[in-house]
Design a protein around this motif. Structure first.
Motif, PDB file in Angstrom:
ATOM      1  N   THR A   1       5.824  -2.437  14.674  1.00 36.42           N
ATOM      2  CA  THR A   1       6.074  -2.928  13.320  1.00 36.42           C
ATOM      3  C   THR A   1       5.015  -2.412  12.355  1.00 36.42           C
ATOM      4  OG1 THR A   1       7.081  -4.948  14.204  1.00 36.42           O
ATOM      5  CG2 THR A   1       6.339  -4.993  11.910  1.00 36.42           C
ATOM      6  N   ILE A   2       3.745  -2.516  12.777  1.00 31.11           N
ATOM      7  CA  ILE A   2       2.646  -2.069  11.906  1.00 31.11           C
ATOM      8  C   ILE A   2       2.748  -0.569  11.642  1.00 31.11           C
ATOM      9  CG2 ILE A   2       0.137  -1.795  11.768  1.00 31.11           C
ATOM     10  CD1 ILE A   2      -0.080  -4.400  13.407  1.00 31.11           C
ATOM     11  N   GLY A   3       2.957   0.201  12.702  1.00 33.47           N
ATOM     12  CA  GLY A   3       3.061   1.648  12.543  1.00 33.47           C
ATOM     13  C   GLY A   3       4.217   2.048  11.648  1.00 33.47           C
ATOM     14  N   SER A   4       5.343   1.371  11.800  1.00 32.49           N
ATOM     15  CA  SER A   4       6.511   1.677  10.977  1.00 32.49           C
ATOM     16  C   SER A   4       6.256   1.359   9.513  1.00 32.49           C
ATOM     17  CB  SER A   4       7.717   0.880  11.497  1.00 32.49           C
ATOM     18  OG  SER A   4       8.857   1.123  10.699  1.00 32.49           O
ATOM     19  N   LEU A   5       5.665   0.192   9.230  1.00 28.16           N
ATOM     20  CA  LEU A   5       5.396  -0.206   7.847  1.00 28.16           C
ATOM     21  C   LEU A   5       4.354   0.691   7.184  1.00 28.16           C
ATOM     22  CD1 LEU A   5       5.346  -4.094   8.243  1.00 28.16           C
ATOM     23  CD2 LEU A   5       7.009  -2.757   6.934  1.00 28.16           C
ATOM     24  N   MET A   6       3.454   1.266   7.991  1.00 28.53           N
ATOM     25  CA  MET A   6       2.400   2.116   7.443  1.00 28.53           C
ATOM     26  C   MET A   6       2.757   3.598   7.482  1.00 28.53           C
ATOM     27  SD  MET A   6      -1.031   0.167   8.857  1.00 28.53           S
ATOM     28  CE  MET A   6      -2.110   0.989   7.672  1.00 28.53           C
ATOM     29  N   ASN A   7       4.017   3.890   7.881  1.00 33.13           N
ATOM     30  CA  ASN A   7       4.478   5.283   7.974  1.00 33.13           C
ATOM     31  C   ASN A   7       3.543   6.118   8.847  1.00 33.13           C
ATOM     32  OD1 ASN A   7       6.714   4.891   6.170  1.00 33.13           O
ATOM     33  ND2 ASN A   7       5.255   4.935   4.475  1.00 33.13           N
ATOM     34  N   ALA A   8       3.027   5.505   9.894  1.00 38.00           N
ATOM     35  CA  ALA A   8       2.117   6.213  10.799  1.00 38.00           C
ATOM     36  C   ALA A   8       2.914   7.033  11.814  1.00 38.00           C
ATOM     37  CB  ALA A   8       1.224   5.213  11.524  1.00 38.00           C
ATOM     38  N   LYS A   9       2.358   8.167  12.183  1.00 38.55           N
ATOM     39  CA  LYS A   9       3.011   8.986  13.198  1.00 38.55           C
ATOM     40  C   LYS A   9       2.754   8.459  14.602  1.00 38.55           C
ATOM     41  CE  LYS A   9       2.672  13.152  10.336  1.00 38.55           C
ATOM     42  NZ  LYS A   9       2.044  14.497  10.195  1.00 38.55           N
TER      43      LYS A   9
ATOM     44  N   ILE B   1      -6.711   8.190   9.688  1.00 34.82           N
ATOM     45  CA  ILE B   1      -6.727   6.981  10.506  1.00 34.82           C
ATOM     46  C   ILE B   1      -6.866   5.747   9.621  1.00 34.82           C
ATOM     47  CG2 ILE B   1      -7.884   5.782  12.430  1.00 34.82           C
ATOM     48  CD1 ILE B   1      -9.189   8.560  13.067  1.00 34.82           C
ATOM     49  N   ALA B   2      -6.158   4.690   9.983  1.00 33.06           N
ATOM     50  CA  ALA B   2      -6.367   3.361   9.419  1.00 33.06           C
ATOM     51  C   ALA B   2      -6.519   2.388  10.580  1.00 33.06           C
ATOM     52  CB  ALA B   2      -5.206   2.938   8.528  1.00 33.06           C
ATOM     53  N   ILE B   3      -7.165   1.257  10.316  1.00 32.67           N
ATOM     54  CA  ILE B   3      -7.405   0.253  11.356  1.00 32.67           C
ATOM     55  C   ILE B   3      -6.885  -1.093  10.871  1.00 32.67           C
ATOM     56  CG2 ILE B   3      -9.136  -0.880  12.812  1.00 32.67           C
ATOM     57  CD1 ILE B   3     -11.005   1.468  12.298  1.00 32.67           C
ATOM     58  N   THR B   4      -6.276  -1.852  11.774  1.00 29.38           N
ATOM     59  CA  THR B   4      -5.899  -3.225  11.458  1.00 29.38           C
ATOM     60  C   THR B   4      -6.375  -4.145  12.576  1.00 29.38           C
ATOM     61  OG1 THR B   4      -3.768  -3.477  12.610  1.00 29.38           O
ATOM     62  CG2 THR B   4      -3.753  -2.284  10.515  1.00 29.38           C
ATOM     63  N   THR B   5      -6.655  -5.383  12.232  1.00 28.83           N
ATOM     64  CA  THR B   5      -6.764  -6.431  13.236  1.00 28.83           C
ATOM     65  C   THR B   5      -5.441  -7.192  13.213  1.00 28.83           C
ATOM     66  OG1 THR B   5      -7.722  -7.999  11.643  1.00 28.83           O
ATOM     67  CG2 THR B   5      -9.257  -6.652  12.939  1.00 28.83           C
ATOM     68  N   ALA B   6      -5.080  -7.791  14.347  1.00 27.43           N
ATOM     69  CA  ALA B   6      -3.818  -8.531  14.428  1.00 27.43           C
ATOM     70  C   ALA B   6      -4.027  -9.753  15.318  1.00 27.43           C
ATOM     71  CB  ALA B   6      -2.699  -7.644  14.982  1.00 27.43           C
TER      72      ALA B   6
ATOM     73  N   ARG C   1       0.850  -1.189   0.000  1.00 20.22           N
ATOM     74  CA  ARG C   1       0.000   0.000   0.000  1.00 20.22           C
ATOM     75  C   ARG C   1       0.886   1.239   0.000  1.00 20.22           C
ATOM     76  NH1 ARG C   1       1.467   1.475   4.363  1.00 20.22           N
ATOM     77  NH2 ARG C   1       0.381   3.425   4.116  1.00 20.22           N
ATOM     78  N   SER C   2       0.351   2.354  -0.462  1.00 20.08           N
ATOM     79  CA  SER C   2       1.165   3.557  -0.640  1.00 20.08           C
ATOM     80  C   SER C   2       0.809   4.676   0.324  1.00 20.08           C
ATOM     81  CB  SER C   2       1.041   4.070  -2.079  1.00 20.08           C
ATOM     82  OG  SER C   2      -0.325   4.327  -2.402  1.00 20.08           O
ATOM     83  N   ALA C   3      -0.415   4.691   0.820  1.00 19.72           N
ATOM     84  CA  ALA C   3      -0.853   5.803   1.672  1.00 19.72           C
ATOM     85  C   ALA C   3      -0.192   5.739   3.042  1.00 19.72           C
ATOM     86  CB  ALA C   3      -2.369   5.764   1.827  1.00 19.72           C
ATOM     87  N   SER C   4      -0.023   6.884   3.663  1.00 18.45           N
ATOM     88  CA  SER C   4       0.450   6.963   5.044  1.00 18.45           C
ATOM     89  C   SER C   4      -0.643   7.613   5.888  1.00 18.45           C
ATOM     90  CB  SER C   4       1.746   7.767   5.133  1.00 18.45           C
ATOM     91  OG  SER C   4       1.546   9.083   4.644  1.00 18.45           O
ATOM     92  N   PHE C   5      -0.568   7.420   7.196  1.00 16.33           N
ATOM     93  CA  PHE C   5      -1.633   7.865   8.086  1.00 16.33           C
ATOM     94  C   PHE C   5      -1.037   8.525   9.327  1.00 16.33           C
ATOM     95  CE2 PHE C   5      -3.099   4.236   5.680  1.00 16.33           C
ATOM     96  CZ  PHE C   5      -4.327   4.662   5.197  1.00 16.33           C
ATOM     97  N   ASP C   6      -1.819   9.408   9.924  1.00 11.55           N
ATOM     98  CA  ASP C   6      -1.405   9.968  11.214  1.00 11.55           C
ATOM     99  C   ASP C   6      -1.449   8.895  12.294  1.00 11.55           C
ATOM    100  OD1 ASP C   6      -1.092  12.611  10.237  1.00 11.55           O
ATOM    101  OD2 ASP C   6      -3.255  12.948  10.424  1.00 11.55           O
ATOM    102  N   ILE C   7      -2.538   8.116  12.304  1.00 10.50           N
ATOM    103  CA  ILE C   7      -2.765   7.132  13.371  1.00 10.50           C
ATOM    104  C   ILE C   7      -3.157   5.797  12.765  1.00 10.50           C
ATOM    105  CG2 ILE C   7      -4.171   6.553  15.408  1.00 10.50           C
ATOM    106  CD1 ILE C   7      -4.709   9.593  15.684  1.00 10.50           C
ATOM    107  N   VAL C   8      -2.535   4.722  13.238  1.00 12.96           N
ATOM    108  CA  VAL C   8      -3.004   3.387  12.916  1.00 12.96           C
ATOM    109  C   VAL C   8      -3.504   2.752  14.211  1.00 12.96           C
ATOM    110  CG1 VAL C   8      -0.665   2.396  13.127  1.00 12.96           C
ATOM    111  CG2 VAL C   8      -2.469   1.127  11.948  1.00 12.96           C
ATOM    112  N   VAL C   9      -4.744   2.286  14.173  1.00 14.75           N
ATOM    113  CA  VAL C   9      -5.359   1.614  15.323  1.00 14.75           C
ATOM    114  C   VAL C   9      -5.248   0.114  15.099  1.00 14.75           C
ATOM    115  CG1 VAL C   9      -7.462   1.292  16.677  1.00 14.75           C
ATOM    116  CG2 VAL C   9      -6.967   3.526  15.646  1.00 14.75           C
TER     117      VAL C   9
END
Length: 253
Positions: free
Chosen positions: A163-171, A148-153, A107-115
């Motif tokens: 790891t998730i935040g780093s890969l998604m370029n989340a702040k 914002i983006a959301i993931t289940t894990a 994916r290419s988009a980045s987000f402020d927050i990943v939940v």
């Protein structure tokens, strides 16, 4: 033949304090034993705790419920193969499997927050409480213009959020995770937020709100406190032990 008379339950001196806590205090006595009623309650609570540890994250149902927020949702999995491995090797639960890494890298988009909704030690907590909390929290974050983006894990530990935040370029990463169940609560959810999530961070880099559930910190109060901590973290550009909880000052502004 002598028949021993039934001995009534003797109240504990702390009996009046039971109304203030769900902790197992003031159980009373029947002779030298714990009353049968309390013994059965203990066994039931222990069974609920074991069930919570081995419960599965309801990924399909959660994903459907999360559609109400009109946000990107990703389903991820740690490197853990089964629950026994999860319990025996905590380090593996902090790492994403190859398929999940590839999914996020594509994916290419980045987000402020990943939940991140992670099962932790009580998937029951996430199944019951994650969406109701997000119904309170996400409008607050969207009003503040955070993307914002959301993931289940699945089979995940807290640090998987790095790891998730780093890969998604989340702040910032916000991990909602099932906490270790006890004998008074098998469905307690914790929230861990980390500014600038990077692989290798340790717990002093995070802020935690614990015991999120109707009988603990309710959804509205938890959402308000998480929103405050996230807003402060973005303003100061850090999280963890140096980020102080001055929520009353924040609300008064």
């Amino acid at each position: 033949m002598d028949i021993q008379k039934h001995k009534p339950v003797e109240d504990d001196a702390w009996h009046a304090l039971k109304q203030f806590t769900a902790a197992r205090i003031a159980l009373g006595r029947t002779g030298h034993a714990v009353p049968l009623k309390e013994l059965l309650k203990f066994k039931l609570a222990h069974a609920h705790a074991r069930d919570a540890v081995y419960a599965r994250l309801h990924v399909k149902e959660l994903t459907q419920e999360l559609q109400q927020f009109n946000l990107p949702v990703y389903s991820l999995h740690s490197k853990v193969k089964d629950r026994n491995e999860y319990l025996l090797h905590p380090d593996i639960g902090r790492q994403l499997n190859d398929a999940s890494v590839q999914l996020l890298q594509s994916r290419s988009a980045s987000f402020d927050i990943v939940v991140v909704l992670a099962d932790g030690l009580s998937a029951t907590a996430i199944n019951h409480h994650a969406v109701p909390l997000l119904q309170q929290l996400i409008p607050l974050l969207q009003e503040a213009k955070f993307s914002i983006a959301i993931t289940t894990a699945q089979q995940a530990r807290v640090a998987v959020g790095d790891t998730i935040g780093s890969l998604m370029n989340a702040k910032l990463s916000l991990v909602l995770i099932g906490e270790r169940p006890g004998l008074s609560a098998a469905d307690s959810m914790g929230a861990y937020l980390t500014y600038n999530p990077t692989v290798g961070l340790t717990d002093e880099s995070r802020n935690c709100i614990s015991n999120i559930r109707p009988e603990g910190i309710d959804y509205a109060k938890a959402a308000t406190k998480i929103h405050y901590l996230i807003s402060s973290s973005f303003r100061l550009q850090y999280s963890g032990v140096t980020l102080k909880d001055d929520e009353q000052d924040f609300l008064a502004e």
